[in-house]
Design a protein around this motif. Structure first.
Motif, PDB file in Angstrom:
ATOM      1  N   PHE A 101      -4.534  -1.165  -3.941  1.00  0.00           N
ATOM      2  CA  PHE A 101      -5.069  -0.782  -2.709  1.00  0.00           C
ATOM      3  C   PHE A 101      -6.498  -0.086  -2.722  1.00  0.00           C
ATOM      4  O   PHE A 101      -7.397  -0.049  -2.068  1.00  0.00           O
ATOM      5  N   GLU A 102      -6.007   1.067  -3.891  1.00  0.00           N
ATOM      6  CA  GLU A 102      -7.039   2.010  -3.653  1.00  0.00           C
ATOM      7  C   GLU A 102      -8.306   1.729  -4.423  1.00  0.00           C
ATOM      8  O   GLU A 102      -9.437   1.762  -3.792  1.00  0.00           O
ATOM      9  N   GLY A 281      -1.185   2.808   3.037  1.00  0.00           N
ATOM     10  CA  GLY A 281      -1.411   2.955   4.587  1.00  0.00           C
ATOM     11  C   GLY A 281      -2.513   3.555   4.902  1.00  0.00           C
ATOM     12  O   GLY A 281      -3.078   2.917   5.990  1.00  0.00           O
ATOM     13  N   PHE A 282      -2.894   4.521   4.259  1.00  0.00           N
ATOM     14  CA  PHE A 282      -4.169   5.006   4.257  1.00  0.00           C
ATOM     15  C   PHE A 282      -5.397   4.189   4.212  1.00  0.00           C
ATOM     16  O   PHE A 282      -6.320   4.215   5.127  1.00  0.00           O
ATOM     17  N   VAL A 283      -5.528   3.157   3.305  1.00  0.00           N
ATOM     18  CA  VAL A 283      -6.596   2.412   3.110  1.00  0.00           C
ATOM     19  C   VAL A 283      -6.584   1.397   4.091  1.00  0.00           C
ATOM     20  O   VAL A 283      -7.476   1.058   4.566  1.00  0.00           O
ATOM     21  N   ILE A 284      -5.322   0.913   4.702  1.00  0.00           N
ATOM     22  CA  ILE A 284      -5.365   0.059   5.724  1.00  0.00           C
ATOM     23  C   ILE A 284      -6.074   0.638   6.984  1.00  0.00           C
ATOM     24  O   ILE A 284      -6.797  -0.061   7.599  1.00  0.00           O
ATOM     25  N   VAL A 301      -0.398  -1.894  11.845  1.00  0.00           N
ATOM     26  CA  VAL A 301      -0.758  -2.574  10.752  1.00  0.00           C
ATOM     27  C   VAL A 301      -0.155  -1.835   9.689  1.00  0.00           C
ATOM     28  O   VAL A 301       0.460  -2.780   8.528  1.00  0.00           O
ATOM     29  N   ALA A 302      -0.564  -0.851   9.342  1.00  0.00           N
ATOM     30  CA  ALA A 302      -0.161   0.107   8.128  1.00  0.00           C
ATOM     31  C   ALA A 302       1.390   0.190   7.996  1.00  0.00           C
ATOM     32  O   ALA A 302       1.922   0.155   7.053  1.00  0.00           O
ATOM     33  N   LEU A 303       2.027   0.612   9.265  1.00  0.00           N
ATOM     34  CA  LEU A 303       3.405   0.568   9.118  1.00  0.00           C
ATOM     35  C   LEU A 303       4.481  -0.612   8.820  1.00  0.00           C
ATOM     36  O   LEU A 303       5.032  -0.635   8.188  1.00  0.00           O
ATOM     37  N   ALA A 304       3.741  -1.766   9.612  1.00  0.00           N
ATOM     38  CA  ALA A 304       4.215  -3.100   9.429  1.00  0.00           C
ATOM     39  C   ALA A 304       4.212  -3.511   7.806  1.00  0.00           C
ATOM     40  O   ALA A 304       4.932  -4.251   7.182  1.00  0.00           O
ATOM     41  N   SER A 305       2.933  -3.212   7.201  1.00  0.00           N
ATOM     42  CA  SER A 305       2.538  -3.477   5.933  1.00  0.00           C
ATOM     43  C   SER A 305       3.443  -2.868   4.877  1.00  0.00           C
ATOM     44  O   SER A 305       4.082  -3.308   3.854  1.00  0.00           O
ATOM     45  N   ALA A 306       3.599  -1.625   5.015  1.00  0.00           N
ATOM     46  CA  ALA A 306       4.673  -0.626   4.304  1.00  0.00           C
ATOM     47  C   ALA A 306       6.043  -1.271   4.363  1.00  0.00           C
ATOM     48  O   ALA A 306       6.662  -1.195   3.404  1.00  0.00           O
TER      49      ALA A 306
END
Length: 343
Positions: A101-102, A281-284, A301-306
């Motif tokens: 992701f980074e 999550g930061f990247v998203i 979206v970040a929370l759901a992805s995590a």
């Protein structure tokens, strides 16, 4: 009291608390830490202040739960293999996902040197004072130090009179106050910054196991609170006190309302959730902001992805690898002539 009095039922409240703690840390990082690292990006209009203190709950739970492992092992090698099986497969997976992701997201501020990345695969980067692939991994250094201390105490002294060992541990913390320039790695390995929080869980376990009562634990708790207040400060003293009260309520059966399916499910995936949530999550959230998406949607979206990544890692990596490694070790370490385990 003896071990025979120990309740046999699993303390599901611990799983629920672990899940709540992980969720609290995630929300703290997304609502507070994200804005600190990326002040020019839009962010959610709320801040879950104090969410970072939930890591002390993890330390107390570790102090309680470590005995479930120590009671089952025969050798230090059993302990090491068990910890590897539990920690490393999910951790290696999380590192690869986070790096992906980074680098694909081109978020340079989150990247670290390749030499430090290589060290991260050992999980010992903190002891070498190297940066972590994800900032949340600093707690893994603390946990590893705790495991080393506990298996060392178990091997050398046994844990029948662990309260005496805790008092000696607190005395070393006081020695650090007397000698403030004690080498940093000694401070890290001996957990001198966090011993009070692990000790709360250890003290509570001894009560739950039937080996001590809260009244008998009173003098040790008093030394712990005094140490926390004078050496760690008012805030951490209050946290240690709150954790002790929480465990008292838990052992009294007052926390059973937490044993609901969503919280127990969160507890099941709490470790991979902790591993993958922050930088991914930061990247998203950054990419959502760059495309004009409202920060609230980016947060969701970040929370759901995590959560999704944590579920996948738990189901396909963490649990299968844990079972496979433990099964391999059990077969390999069986003493010749030992009867095969019953089916």
């Amino acid at each position: 009291m003896t071990n025979a009095l120990r309740p046999k039922a699993r303390l599901q409240e611990l799983d629920a608390l672990r899940g709540l703690g992980a969720l609290a840390v995630v929300i703290f990082h997304y609502s507070v830490r994200f804005h600190e690292l990326f002040p020019t990006a839009r962010h959610v209009p709320f801040a879950f202040a104090g969410g970072n203190y939930r890591v002390y709950l993890f330390f107390a739970i570790s102090g309680f739960a470590i005995f479930f492992t120590l009671e089952k092992i025969r050798t230090a090698a059993d302990f090491v293999v068990g910890r590897i099986a539990r920690l490393y497969p999910a951790y290696w997976t999380a590192i690869l996902l986070t790096l992906g992701f980074e680098y694909l997201g081109h978020v340079k501020v989150l990247e670290i040197p390749y030499s430090a990345v290589a060290a991260n695969f050992t999980m010992f980067q903190g002891f070498a004072l190297l940066p972590a692939v994800d900032g949340a991994y600093w707690t893994l250094t603390v946990e590893l130090a705790f495991y080393m201390c506990m298996v060392g105490l178990w091997f050398v002294f046994g844990l029948r009179h662990v309260e005496r060992l805790l008092l000696a541990w607190l005395a070393i913390k006081w020695l650090w106050w007397v000698i403030p320039d004690m080498p940093e790695r000694i401070v890290m390995v001996l957990l001198l910054r966090y011993v009070c929080f692990f000790a709360v869980g250890i003290i509570a376990y001894r009560v739950w196991s039937g080996q001590r009562t809260w009244r008998q634990q009173g003098p040790v708790l008093a030394c712990l609170f005094l140490t926390a207040y004078l050496l760690d400060g008012r805030t951490l003293f209050l946290i240690a006190s709150a954790l002790a009260a929480l465990f008292y309520a838990l052992l009294a059966g007052w926390m059973r309302f937490l044993c609901v399916r969503p919280l127990l499910w969160l507890g099941t995936i709490s470790y991979p959730l902790y591993l993958v949530h922050q930088h991914i999550g930061f990247v998203i959230m950054l990419k959502a902001d760059a495309t004009g998406i409202a920060p609230g949607y980016g947060f969701v979206v970040a929370l759901a992805s995590a959560l999704l990544l944590a579920v996948l890692i738990n189901h396909y990596i963490e649990e299968p690898a844990n079972r496979a490694i433990r099964s391999w070790w059990k077969h390999r370490s069986r003493i010749p002539g030992d009867p095969a385990p019953a089916a």
